[in-house]
Design an enzyme around this catalytic site. Structure first.
Site, PDB file in Angstrom:
ATOM      1  N   ARG A  47      -5.659  -7.401 -11.693  1.00  0.00           N
ATOM      2  CA  ARG A  47      -6.023  -8.721 -12.238  1.00  0.00           C
ATOM      3  C   ARG A  47      -4.820  -9.381 -12.904  1.00  0.00           C
ATOM      4  O   ARG A  47      -4.609 -10.593 -12.772  1.00  0.00           O
ATOM      5  CB  ARG A  47      -7.184  -8.569 -13.229  1.00  0.00           C
ATOM      6  CG  ARG A  47      -8.527  -8.303 -12.550  1.00  0.00           C
ATOM      7  CD  ARG A  47      -9.677  -8.385 -13.533  1.00  0.00           C
ATOM      8  NE  ARG A  47      -9.664  -7.301 -14.497  1.00  0.00           N
ATOM      9  CZ  ARG A  47     -10.304  -6.136 -14.330  1.00  0.00           C
ATOM     10  NH1 ARG A  47     -11.023  -5.929 -13.227  1.00  0.00           N
ATOM     11  NH2 ARG A  47     -10.252  -5.201 -15.260  1.00  0.00           N
ATOM     12  N   ASP A  68      -0.440  -5.142   2.854  1.00  0.00           N
ATOM     13  CA  ASP A  68       0.760  -4.758   3.597  1.00  0.00           C
ATOM     14  C   ASP A  68       0.779  -3.241   3.764  1.00  0.00           C
ATOM     15  O   ASP A  68       0.874  -2.503   2.789  1.00  0.00           O
ATOM     16  CB  ASP A  68       2.010  -5.227   2.842  1.00  0.00           C
ATOM     17  CG  ASP A  68       3.293  -4.831   3.553  1.00  0.00           C
ATOM     18  OD1 ASP A  68       3.727  -5.587   4.444  1.00  0.00           O
ATOM     19  OD2 ASP A  68       3.846  -3.756   3.232  1.00  0.00           O
ATOM     20  N   SER A  72      -4.366  -0.026 -10.726  1.00  0.00           N
ATOM     21  CA  SER A  72      -5.604  -0.053 -11.507  1.00  0.00           C
ATOM     22  C   SER A  72      -6.202  -1.458 -11.418  1.00  0.00           C
ATOM     23  O   SER A  72      -5.505  -2.426 -11.087  1.00  0.00           O
ATOM     24  CB  SER A  72      -5.341   0.290 -12.973  1.00  0.00           C
ATOM     25  OG  SER A  72      -4.622  -0.756 -13.605  1.00  0.00           O
ATOM     26  N   HIS A 128       9.690  -1.924  11.062  1.00  0.00           N
ATOM     27  CA  HIS A 128       9.857  -1.459   9.685  1.00  0.00           C
ATOM     28  C   HIS A 128      11.324  -1.474   9.241  1.00  0.00           C
ATOM     29  O   HIS A 128      11.640  -1.868   8.120  1.00  0.00           O
ATOM     30  CB  HIS A 128       9.282  -0.045   9.532  1.00  0.00           C
ATOM     31  CG  HIS A 128       8.953   0.334   8.125  1.00  0.00           C
ATOM     32  ND1 HIS A 128       7.876   1.096   7.787  1.00  0.00           N
ATOM     33  CD2 HIS A 128       9.565   0.051   6.950  1.00  0.00           C
ATOM     34  CE1 HIS A 128       7.830   1.259   6.464  1.00  0.00           C
ATOM     35  NE2 HIS A 128       8.862   0.640   5.945  1.00  0.00           N
ATOM     36  N   ASN A 136      -1.583  -8.898 -12.175  1.00  0.00           N
ATOM     37  CA  ASN A 136      -0.602  -9.310 -11.171  1.00  0.00           C
ATOM     38  C   ASN A 136      -1.083 -10.477 -10.324  1.00  0.00           C
ATOM     39  O   ASN A 136      -0.273 -11.216  -9.759  1.00  0.00           O
ATOM     40  CB  ASN A 136      -0.255  -8.125 -10.265  1.00  0.00           C
ATOM     41  CG  ASN A 136       0.620  -7.083 -10.958  1.00  0.00           C
ATOM     42  OD1 ASN A 136       0.871  -7.177 -12.160  1.00  0.00           O
ATOM     43  ND2 ASN A 136       1.050  -6.089 -10.221  1.00  0.00           N
ATOM     44  N   THR A 175       0.798  -1.229   0.000  1.00  0.00           N
ATOM     45  CA  THR A 175       0.000   0.000   0.000  1.00  0.00           C
ATOM     46  C   THR A 175       0.828   1.276   0.000  1.00  0.00           C
ATOM     47  O   THR A 175       0.329   2.336   0.394  1.00  0.00           O
ATOM     48  CB  THR A 175      -0.953   0.000   1.205  1.00  0.00           C
ATOM     49  OG1 THR A 175      -0.186   0.000   2.421  1.00  0.00           O
ATOM     50  CG2 THR A 175      -1.867  -1.211   1.185  1.00  0.00           C
ATOM     51  N   TYR A 212       3.726   5.031   5.902  1.00  0.00           N
ATOM     52  CA  TYR A 212       3.088   5.420   4.642  1.00  0.00           C
ATOM     53  C   TYR A 212       2.030   6.488   4.828  1.00  0.00           C
ATOM     54  O   TYR A 212       1.597   7.110   3.866  1.00  0.00           O
ATOM     55  CB  TYR A 212       2.448   4.203   3.950  1.00  0.00           C
ATOM     56  CG  TYR A 212       3.378   3.047   3.668  1.00  0.00           C
ATOM     57  CD1 TYR A 212       4.765   3.202   3.690  1.00  0.00           C
ATOM     58  CD2 TYR A 212       2.866   1.792   3.377  1.00  0.00           C
ATOM     59  CE1 TYR A 212       5.609   2.133   3.447  1.00  0.00           C
ATOM     60  CE2 TYR A 212       3.697   0.717   3.130  1.00  0.00           C
ATOM     61  CZ  TYR A 212       5.069   0.888   3.168  1.00  0.00           C
ATOM     62  OH  TYR A 212       5.890  -0.170   2.919  1.00  0.00           O
ATOM     63  N   LYS A 239       3.369  -1.878  10.123  1.00  0.00           N
ATOM     64  CA  LYS A 239       4.757  -1.813  10.603  1.00  0.00           C
ATOM     65  C   LYS A 239       4.971  -0.689  11.604  1.00  0.00           C
ATOM     66  O   LYS A 239       4.391   0.395  11.480  1.00  0.00           O
ATOM     67  CB  LYS A 239       5.708  -1.609   9.408  1.00  0.00           C
ATOM     68  CG  LYS A 239       5.513  -2.593   8.275  1.00  0.00           C
ATOM     69  CD  LYS A 239       6.509  -2.352   7.142  1.00  0.00           C
ATOM     70  CE  LYS A 239       6.112  -3.114   5.895  1.00  0.00           C
ATOM     71  NZ  LYS A 239       5.040  -2.427   5.137  1.00  0.00           N
TER      72      LYS A 239
END
Length: 305
Positions: free
Chosen positions: A262, A43, A257, A110, A264, A19, A48, A77
């Site tokens: 799909r 994840d 996207s 992390h 991956n 993410t 982030y 993390k």
């Protein structure tokens, strides 16, 4: 595809959605698209600064798809500025609150670097140098992580961005052994020695940047990868993800996207000769220097990510 965790902590989906997305709106849409495509491991990280958006997307996606919380695996993390043992619990609870969850499947340190404790994620002196905290050891932080498992709010703990020489002494001293080690890994940085150690000890090796994080030039444009992709009728990304899975690692990818999610998620086994060709790639390149500094190289300095 799932991979078992040690100490009876369940199992983790081999394919995970990372993410690290700077834009809040894209974080929400990409997380929901990944869930719809079949991803069940998400994840996250305090660093982030988008745990709230990820949590919002997961809650909406689970409700829309009739998916139970127990069907997904959520990782987040502990950031470097919270390494002091007394800060670990509050940081964990704050992440849970932002994610809108009442338990976590996996909590990672992390990086093995402690920064000056406080609310500033990127503490610097007047010359721009990182302010490290030399008053706490990695084992001190790990003991506090172990207590999270003891209290039942976290099913498994592990480390991220750690080298084998840092992992070994902690592994030996740990009461609760690390369940997962997350590091950069791809054909340009296979981390073979660390992978073998993890396999021997029953630790899950979780690869980030398996596609090279969009770096150019990178493994996704490597001539050997392009040739294999053409030969097996898959995209270069699918070849790299299949290679990671077939060598026994779990992996993270960040499609932004629905179509890419799909693609991956749709990986299948490569023939043996393709694996051998990839193992013969000679290029060696680390794309993220976080293991030597504690500073994530994929997050622009000074920006919320």
């Amino acid at each position: 595809m799932r991979i078992p965790l040690n100490h009876g902590a369940g199992n983790m989906p081999v394919l995970g959605f990372g993410t690290l997305i700077p834009d809040a709106a894209v974080t929400i849409s990409a997380t929901r698209d990944a869930l719809a495509a079949g991803f069940r491991h998400f994840d996250c990280a305090e660093r982030y600064r988008n745990e709230r958006e990820v949590g919002e997307a997961l809650q909406a996606g689970l409700a829309a798809g009739g998916i139970a919380r127990e069907e997904i695996f959520v990782t987040t993390k502990l950031w470097n500025s919270n390494h002091r043992p007394e800060r670990v619990g509050p940081a964990f609870e704050a992440s849970l609150d932002r994610l809108g969850l009442n338990f976590l499947d996996l909590y990672l340190i992390h990086t093995p670097f402690a920064f000056q404790p406080g609310n500033e994620q990127d503490p610097r002196d007047e010359n721009g140098n990182v302010l490290y905290d030399h008053g706490v050891t990695l084992l001190d932080t790990w003991r506090a992580m172990e207590s999270l498992v003891d209290h039942g709010r976290c099913r498994a703990i592990g480390l991220s961005d750690v080298a084998l020489n840092e992992l070994l002494p902690l592994y030996e001293a740990a009461r609760i052994k690390p369940a997962v080690v997350q590091v950069e890994a791809h054909p340009y940085l296979p981390e073979t020695e660390l992978l073998e150690f993890c396999k021997e000890k029953g630790v899950v090796f979780l690869a980030f940047a398996p596609l090279g994080h969009g770096m150019r030039p990178g493994p996704i444009e490597d001539p050997a990868i392009l040739k294999i992709a053409a030969r097996v009728g898959k995209t270069p990304a699918q070849v790299l993800l299949a290679w990671a899975a077939q060598r026994g690692t779990a992996l993270l990818t960040t499609p932004k996207s629905a179509d890419r999610a799909r693609e991956n998620f749709d990986i299948s086994a490569l023939p043996e000769d393709a694996l051998e060709e990839i193992s013969r790639i000679q290029t060696r390149q680390r794309l993220n220097a976080v293991v030597t500094t504690g500073i994530p190289g994929f997050i622009p300095r000074g920006q919320s990510a």
